[in-house]
Every structure is written in C-alpha cells, then in structure tokens.
Write a protein that holds these residues in place. Sequence first.
Motif, short mmCIF file in Angstrom:
data_model
loop_
_atom_site.label_atom_id
_atom_site.label_comp_id
_atom_site.label_asym_id
_atom_site.label_seq_id
_atom_site.Cartn_x
_atom_site.Cartn_y
_atom_site.Cartn_z
N GLU A 42 0.82 -1.21 0.00
CA GLU A 42 0.00 0.00 0.00
C GLU A 42 0.86 1.26 0.00
N GLY A 43 2.18 1.08 0.05
CA GLY A 43 3.09 2.22 0.01
C GLY A 43 3.41 2.81 1.37
N LYS A 44 3.06 2.11 2.44
CA LYS A 44 3.30 2.63 3.78
C LYS A 44 4.78 2.48 4.16
N ASN A 45 5.30 3.47 4.89
CA ASN A 45 6.66 3.38 5.39
C ASN A 45 6.67 2.60 6.71
N ASN A 46 7.86 2.37 7.25
CA ASN A 46 7.97 1.56 8.47
C ASN A 46 7.19 2.15 9.64
N ALA A 47 7.22 3.46 9.78
CA ALA A 47 6.50 4.11 10.90
C ALA A 47 4.99 3.88 10.77
N ALA A 48 4.47 4.00 9.57
CA ALA A 48 3.04 3.79 9.35
C ALA A 48 2.65 2.33 9.55
N ILE A 49 3.51 1.42 9.13
CA ILE A 49 3.26 -0.01 9.34
C ILE A 49 3.24 -0.31 10.84
N ALA A 50 4.22 0.23 11.55
CA ALA A 50 4.30 0.02 13.01
C ALA A 50 3.03 0.51 13.70
#
Length: 67
Positions: free
Chosen positions: A14-22
């Motif tokens: 979905e294009g999320k970065n690590n912070a957004a995934i966390a």
Amino acid sequence: LSPREREVLALMAEGKNNAAIAKALFLTERAVEKHINSLFHKLGLSEEPNVHRRVMAVLTFLREGEG
C-alpha cells in the motif's frame, strides 16, 4: 512467510513506510524492520545497489501467489 510478515508486506504494498506499518500493527519500528528483513531473506532478496527491495518483495510475493 509468517502471518505477521504477510501483514507487513500487504502494508508495504500500500506504500506505507515503516512508521506507518508500526502504527497500523501496534508494533515498534524496530519490530517492523525485523519482519521486513526476515521476509527479504525468505524471498531471496539480497542488497543490490540498483534494486528497490521493498518493491521487489511485493512483486515476488504477488507472482508466487498467482501460481
């Protein structure tokens, strides 16, 4: 891949970065990094200067899901 690695990979797709995934999975960024490194290893994606491993991980996973 483990169920958690699949969740991380889906959010990567979905294009999320690590912070957004966390944040989405209620994990630390370090835990996300560990899951991503594990799935890179399981998908056979080594560090190469001209390859974006996050994109390749999603593409490899999608190709394997078709078969």
